[in-house]
Design a protein around this motif. Structure first.
Motif, PDB file in Angstrom:
ATOM      1  N   LYS A  71       0.829  -1.205   0.000  1.00  0.00           N
ATOM      2  CA  LYS A  71       0.000   0.000   0.000  1.00  0.00           C
ATOM      3  C   LYS A  71       0.861   1.252   0.000  1.00  0.00           C
ATOM      4  CE  LYS A  71      -3.901   2.094   2.411  1.00  0.00           C
ATOM      5  NZ  LYS A  71      -4.804   1.998   3.558  1.00  0.00           N
ATOM      6  N   GLU A  72       1.920   1.270   0.836  1.00  0.00           N
ATOM      7  CA  GLU A  72       2.805   2.427   0.894  1.00  0.00           C
ATOM      8  C   GLU A  72       3.524   2.629  -0.424  1.00  0.00           C
ATOM      9  OE1 GLU A  72       5.332   1.682   4.185  1.00  0.00           O
ATOM     10  OE2 GLU A  72       3.883   2.382   5.678  1.00  0.00           O
ATOM     11  N   THR A  73       3.920   1.509  -1.089  1.00  0.00           N
ATOM     12  CA  THR A  73       4.593   1.608  -2.386  1.00  0.00           C
ATOM     13  C   THR A  73       3.666   2.220  -3.422  1.00  0.00           C
ATOM     14  OG1 THR A  73       5.914  -0.323  -1.864  1.00  0.00           O
ATOM     15  CG2 THR A  73       5.792   0.306  -4.176  1.00  0.00           C
ATOM     16  N   LEU A  85       2.090   7.475  -6.614  1.00  0.00           N
ATOM     17  CA  LEU A  85       1.168   8.559  -6.944  1.00  0.00           C
ATOM     18  C   LEU A  85       1.670   9.844  -6.291  1.00  0.00           C
ATOM     19  CD1 LEU A  85      -2.219   6.704  -6.467  1.00  0.00           C
ATOM     20  CD2 LEU A  85      -1.072   7.251  -8.606  1.00  0.00           C
ATOM     21  N   ASN A  86       2.706  10.427  -6.886  1.00  0.00           N
ATOM     22  CA  ASN A  86       3.330  11.580  -6.243  1.00  0.00           C
ATOM     23  C   ASN A  86       3.079  12.867  -7.024  1.00  0.00           C
ATOM     24  OD1 ASN A  86       4.952  11.070  -8.415  1.00  0.00           O
ATOM     25  ND2 ASN A  86       6.835  10.837  -7.275  1.00  0.00           N
ATOM     26  N   GLN A 104       1.085   3.973 -12.406  1.00  0.00           N
ATOM     27  CA  GLN A 104       2.437   3.543 -12.747  1.00  0.00           C
ATOM     28  C   GLN A 104       2.744   3.803 -14.213  1.00  0.00           C
ATOM     29  OE1 GLN A 104       2.669  -0.596 -11.550  1.00  0.00           O
ATOM     30  NE2 GLN A 104       3.879  -0.051  -9.759  1.00  0.00           N
ATOM     31  N   ASP A 105       1.720   3.878 -15.054  1.00  0.00           N
ATOM     32  CA  ASP A 105       1.922   4.004 -16.494  1.00  0.00           C
ATOM     33  C   ASP A 105       1.831   5.428 -17.018  1.00  0.00           C
ATOM     34  OD1 ASP A 105       2.264   1.253 -16.788  1.00  0.00           O
ATOM     35  OD2 ASP A 105       0.106   0.917 -16.941  1.00  0.00           O
ATOM     36  N   PHE A 106       1.054   6.303 -16.368  1.00  0.00           N
ATOM     37  CA  PHE A 106       0.784   7.619 -16.935  1.00  0.00           C
ATOM     38  C   PHE A 106       1.065   8.750 -15.953  1.00  0.00           C
ATOM     39  CE2 PHE A 106      -1.876   4.794 -19.496  1.00  0.00           C
ATOM     40  CZ  PHE A 106      -1.515   5.201 -20.775  1.00  0.00           C
ATOM     41  N   LYS A 146       3.613   8.697 -21.101  1.00  0.00           N
ATOM     42  CA  LYS A 146       3.449   7.237 -20.934  1.00  0.00           C
ATOM     43  C   LYS A 146       4.784   6.662 -20.476  1.00  0.00           C
ATOM     44  CE  LYS A 146       1.911   2.952 -21.655  1.00  0.00           C
ATOM     45  NZ  LYS A 146       2.841   2.157 -20.856  1.00  0.00           N
ATOM     46  N   ASN A 147       4.807   6.099 -19.267  1.00  0.00           N
ATOM     47  CA  ASN A 147       6.035   5.567 -18.694  1.00  0.00           C
ATOM     48  C   ASN A 147       6.347   4.192 -19.283  1.00  0.00           C
ATOM     49  OD1 ASN A 147       6.035   7.822 -16.984  1.00  0.00           O
ATOM     50  ND2 ASN A 147       4.790   6.757 -15.472  1.00  0.00           N
ATOM     51  N   TRP A 148       7.599   4.016 -19.727  1.00  0.00           N
ATOM     52  CA  TRP A 148       8.048   2.718 -20.236  1.00  0.00           C
ATOM     53  C   TRP A 148       9.017   2.042 -19.275  1.00  0.00           C
ATOM     54  CZ3 TRP A 148       5.303   0.743 -23.944  1.00  0.00           C
ATOM     55  CH2 TRP A 148       4.619   1.598 -24.813  1.00  0.00           C
ATOM     56  N   PHE A 149       9.736   2.846 -18.495  1.00  0.00           N
ATOM     57  CA  PHE A 149      10.656   2.302 -17.501  1.00  0.00           C
ATOM     58  C   PHE A 149      10.664   3.225 -16.298  1.00  0.00           C
ATOM     59  CE2 PHE A 149      14.843   2.703 -15.553  1.00  0.00           C
ATOM     60  CZ  PHE A 149      15.028   1.426 -15.067  1.00  0.00           C
ATOM     61  N   THR A 150      10.501   2.650 -15.107  1.00  0.00           N
ATOM     62  CA  THR A 150      10.570   3.450 -13.881  1.00  0.00           C
ATOM     63  C   THR A 150      11.402   2.707 -12.842  1.00  0.00           C
ATOM     64  OG1 THR A 150       8.510   2.475 -13.048  1.00  0.00           O
ATOM     65  CG2 THR A 150       8.341   4.578 -14.218  1.00  0.00           C
TER      66      THR A 150
END
Length: 200
Positions: free
Chosen positions: A27-29, A34-35, A58-60, A94-98
């Motif tokens: 949940k914390e992760t 969402l920052n 995580q994606d957008f 659009k995130n491809w790598f995080t």
């Protein structure tokens, strides 16, 4: 037999506590992903000025950037002029790598640029309105967990419109006349951008 029952109950309690801690960690992760980010950016795609980013998932990620400034007023000084300039833009990323300290993404950016200037010394006026859209790649990296930099590059289209009035020399009358004008042009090519943010 009682000892076995006690051991089984003890193991079940430890297992349940471990699951609860794991759920809290997950949940914390998710909440950390969402920052919010607030800072300054300058981009040929989405404008320049104060910038805000929000990670939708995580994606957008979405970004909003804008600024407005100018000067004006009434004066007896014939060299004074007044102007107002503004940019307002947005990006969908659009995130491809995080990872904890890096993010690679593609983006779609749009923006509106305004530049209105009045020159009092010759009564000329220019109103410029530009519309921009583009696609590109971006890389974001983190220093000290809170300071974030990003750089962007890509392909853009800029539609440029200007109208107003200007002094035109009349060779027959031997003087300058104030005449209206309207111009349209475009730019199709490459653009860049970058920004610095504080994450919270």
């Amino acid at each position: 037999m009682k000892h076995y029952v006690k051991i089984i109950i003890f193991l079940l309690l430890i297992f349940n506590i471990g699951n609860a801690q794991e759920s809290v960690t997950i949940k914390e992760t998710k909440q950390a992903q969402l920052n919010n980010k607030l800072g300054f950016a300058g981009s040929m795609f989405s404008g320049y000025g104060l910038s805000y980013e929000y990670s939708v998932s995580q994606d957008f990620t979405v970004e909003f950037t804008g600024s407005i400034y100018g000067s004006g007023g009434n004066s007896n000084n014939y060299n004074d002029n007044s102007y107002i300039m503004m940019t307002l833009g947005s990006e969908l990323q659009k995130n491809w790598f995080t990872s904890q300290d890096s993010r690679f993404y593609t983006f779609l950016g749009i923006s509106y640029w305004l530049d209105n200037t009045n020159y009092n010394y010759n009564n000329t006026k220019t109103d410029k309105n530009d519309y921009v859209g583009g696609l590109g790649l971006g890389w974001e990296f983190t220093f000290g967990k809170k300071i974030i930099f990003n750089i962007e590059g890509g392909y853009l289209y800029r539609d440029m419109n200007s109208k107003g009035n200007e002094l035109i020399y009349d060779p027959f009358g031997g003087k300058e006349n104030l005449q209206p004008f309207s111009r349209h042009s475009y730019y199709l090519g490459f653009g860049i951008g970058g920004g610095i943010y504080y994450s919270f």
